[in-house]
Design an enzyme around this catalytic site. Structure first.
Site, PDB file in Angstrom:
ATOM      1  N   ASN A   1       3.973  -4.379   2.482  1.00  0.00           N
ATOM      2  CA  ASN A   1       2.454  -4.501   2.331  1.00  0.00           C
ATOM      3  C   ASN A   1       1.852  -4.772   1.024  1.00  0.00           C
ATOM      4  O   ASN A   1       2.160  -4.005   0.401  1.00  0.00           O
ATOM      5  CB  ASN A   1       1.938  -3.359   2.983  1.00  0.00           C
ATOM      6  CG  ASN A   1       2.251  -3.048   4.426  1.00  0.00           C
ATOM      7  OD1 ASN A   1       2.528  -4.041   5.391  1.00  0.00           O
ATOM      8  ND2 ASN A   1       2.542  -1.821   4.818  1.00  0.00           N
TER       9      ASN A   1
ATOM     10  N   HIS B   1       9.941  -1.540   3.571  1.00  0.00           N
ATOM     11  CA  HIS B   1       9.856  -0.617   4.709  1.00  0.00           C
ATOM     12  C   HIS B   1      11.084  -1.260   5.320  1.00  0.00           C
ATOM     13  O   HIS B   1      10.995  -2.582   5.684  1.00  0.00           O
ATOM     14  CB  HIS B   1       8.636  -0.831   5.661  1.00  0.00           C
ATOM     15  CG  HIS B   1       7.355  -0.145   4.976  1.00  0.00           C
ATOM     16  ND1 HIS B   1       7.068   1.140   5.451  1.00  0.00           N
ATOM     17  CD2 HIS B   1       6.538  -0.601   4.237  1.00  0.00           C
ATOM     18  CE1 HIS B   1       5.761   1.348   4.758  1.00  0.00           C
ATOM     19  NE2 HIS B   1       5.354   0.293   4.039  1.00  0.00           N
TER      20      HIS B   1
ATOM     21  N   HIS C   1       7.325  -1.156  -2.437  1.00  0.00           N
ATOM     22  CA  HIS C   1       8.426  -0.574  -1.517  1.00  0.00           C
ATOM     23  C   HIS C   1       8.733  -1.505  -0.444  1.00  0.00           C
ATOM     24  O   HIS C   1       7.776  -2.236   0.109  1.00  0.00           O
ATOM     25  CB  HIS C   1       8.221   0.906  -1.025  1.00  0.00           C
ATOM     26  CG  HIS C   1       6.618   0.877  -0.358  1.00  0.00           C
ATOM     27  ND1 HIS C   1       5.625   0.838  -1.267  1.00  0.00           N
ATOM     28  CD2 HIS C   1       6.182   0.713   0.792  1.00  0.00           C
ATOM     29  CE1 HIS C   1       4.364   1.148  -0.692  1.00  0.00           C
ATOM     30  NE2 HIS C   1       4.888   0.939   0.730  1.00  0.00           N
TER      31      HIS C   1
ATOM     32  N   ASP D   1      10.729   7.921   5.178  1.00  0.00           N
ATOM     33  CA  ASP D   1       9.459   7.729   5.393  1.00  0.00           C
ATOM     34  C   ASP D   1       8.786   9.211   5.913  1.00  0.00           C
ATOM     35  O   ASP D   1       9.585   9.697   6.788  1.00  0.00           O
ATOM     36  CB  ASP D   1       8.832   6.702   6.112  1.00  0.00           C
ATOM     37  CG  ASP D   1       7.471   6.333   5.740  1.00  0.00           C
ATOM     38  OD1 ASP D   1       7.020   5.299   5.372  1.00  0.00           O
ATOM     39  OD2 ASP D   1       6.566   7.222   6.067  1.00  0.00           O
TER      40      ASP D   1
ATOM     41  N   GLY E   1      -2.574  -3.195   3.958  1.00  0.00           N
ATOM     42  CA  GLY E   1      -2.114  -1.628   4.457  1.00  0.00           C
ATOM     43  C   GLY E   1      -1.505  -1.272   3.514  1.00  0.00           C
ATOM     44  O   GLY E   1      -0.624  -0.102   3.850  1.00  0.00           O
ATOM     45  N   GLN E   2      -1.300  -1.540   2.253  1.00  0.00           N
ATOM     46  CA  GLN E   2      -0.488  -0.927   1.168  1.00  0.00           C
ATOM     47  C   GLN E   2      -1.400   0.395   0.836  1.00  0.00           C
ATOM     48  O   GLN E   2      -2.569   0.128   0.506  1.00  0.00           O
ATOM     49  CB  GLN E   2      -0.256  -1.799  -0.148  1.00  0.00           C
ATOM     50  CG  GLN E   2       0.471  -1.089  -1.119  1.00  0.00           C
ATOM     51  CD  GLN E   2       0.972  -2.040  -2.381  1.00  0.00           C
ATOM     52  OE1 GLN E   2       0.604  -3.007  -2.387  1.00  0.00           O
ATOM     53  NE2 GLN E   2       1.910  -1.313  -3.150  1.00  0.00           N
ATOM     54  N   SER E   3      -0.705   1.556   0.705  1.00  0.00           N
ATOM     55  CA  SER E   3      -1.404   2.699   0.408  1.00  0.00           C
ATOM     56  C   SER E   3      -0.800   3.475  -0.760  1.00  0.00           C
ATOM     57  O   SER E   3      -1.327   4.263  -1.517  1.00  0.00           O
ATOM     58  CB  SER E   3      -1.367   3.490   1.678  1.00  0.00           C
ATOM     59  OG  SER E   3      -0.034   3.922   2.101  1.00  0.00           O
TER      60      SER E   3
HETATM   61  P1  5GP Z   1       2.308   1.424   2.619  1.00  0.00           P
HETATM   62  O1  5GP Z   1       1.222   1.868   3.599  1.00  0.00           O
HETATM   63  O2  5GP Z   1       1.777   1.623   1.224  1.00  0.00           O
HETATM   64  O3  5GP Z   1       3.089   0.110   2.847  1.00  0.00           O
HETATM   65  O4  5GP Z   1       3.463   2.477   2.648  1.00  0.00           O
HETATM   66  C1  5GP Z   1       3.466   3.675   2.221  1.00  0.00           C
HETATM   67  C2  5GP Z   1       4.438   4.607   3.191  1.00  0.00           C
HETATM   68  O5  5GP Z   1       4.841   5.778   2.218  1.00  0.00           O
HETATM   69  C3  5GP Z   1       3.906   4.949   4.409  1.00  0.00           C
HETATM   70  O6  5GP Z   1       4.591   4.735   5.329  1.00  0.00           O
HETATM   71  C4  5GP Z   1       3.876   6.518   4.163  1.00  0.00           C
HETATM   72  O7  5GP Z   1       4.419   7.099   5.353  1.00  0.00           O
HETATM   73  C5  5GP Z   1       4.801   6.757   3.076  1.00  0.00           C
HETATM   74  N1  5GP Z   1       4.387   8.134   2.177  1.00  0.00           N
HETATM   75  C6  5GP Z   1       3.285   8.134   1.688  1.00  0.00           C
HETATM   76  N2  5GP Z   1       3.823   9.317   0.920  1.00  0.00           N
HETATM   77  C7  5GP Z   1       5.037   9.755   0.943  1.00  0.00           C
HETATM   78  C8  5GP Z   1       5.844  10.906   0.376  1.00  0.00           C
HETATM   79  O8  5GP Z   1       5.303  11.677  -0.369  1.00  0.00           O
HETATM   80  N3  5GP Z   1       6.932  10.700   0.912  1.00  0.00           N
HETATM   81  C9  5GP Z   1       7.590  10.060   1.739  1.00  0.00           C
HETATM   82  N4  5GP Z   1       8.793  10.105   1.919  1.00  0.00           N
HETATM   83  N5  5GP Z   1       6.761   8.692   2.226  1.00  0.00           N
HETATM   84  C10 5GP Z   1       5.540   9.035   2.028  1.00  0.00           C
END
Ligand code: 5GP
Ligand code: ZN
Length: 113
Positions: free
Chosen positions: A86, A101, A99, A29, A92-94
């Protein structure tokens, strides 16, 4: 702009890849929330868990199995580790490419924030 994780899969964006096979990939991450913070993703674009279908069930199992193996390799199992999906912005999904974690190397509290 194309999905960032699809770009990583295609080698069009940088990532510290720690595992890959024909269906899944794992990488570090970018903003780690624990000493070990890996993301395990399907190569194929699937926006979220709630959009997975019955056909995706083997893939969903594979994501968790790979996460467990990576945790084992990093000796995380003894102290405990956490896997998180998420689902949706409210949770919290961004990044809208499914994916898992994998977080480890520190203590985790419950309930999560
Ligand atoms: P979410 O918030 O969707 O559950 O998790 C997305 C994760 O992707 C976050 O922990 C964020 O730090 C990670 N992330 C976002 N953009 C990138 C990227 O370009 N490269 C990597 N390695 N991680 C990313
Ligand atoms: Zn994608």
């Amino acid at each position: 702009m194309e999905c960032i994780f699809c770009r990583i899969v295609k080698g069009q964006a940088p990532a510290r890849i720690v595992y890959e096979d024909e269906t899944v990939m794992a990488f570090e991450d970018l903003h780690p929330q624990a000493p070990v913070h890996l993301l395990v993703i399907p190569r194929r674009h699937l926006p979220s868990l709630s959009e997975a279908t019955a056909e995706d069930e083997p893939l969903l199992g594979r994501l968790l199995a790979v996460a467990a193996r990576l945790a084992q390799e990093r000796q995380l199992a003894g102290r405990g580790y956490r896997t998180v999906i998420n689902n949706g912005a409210g949770a919290g999904q961004s990044v809208f490419h499914l994916h898992v974690h994998l977080l480890g190397g520190r203590l985790f509290h419950w309930p999560p924030g």
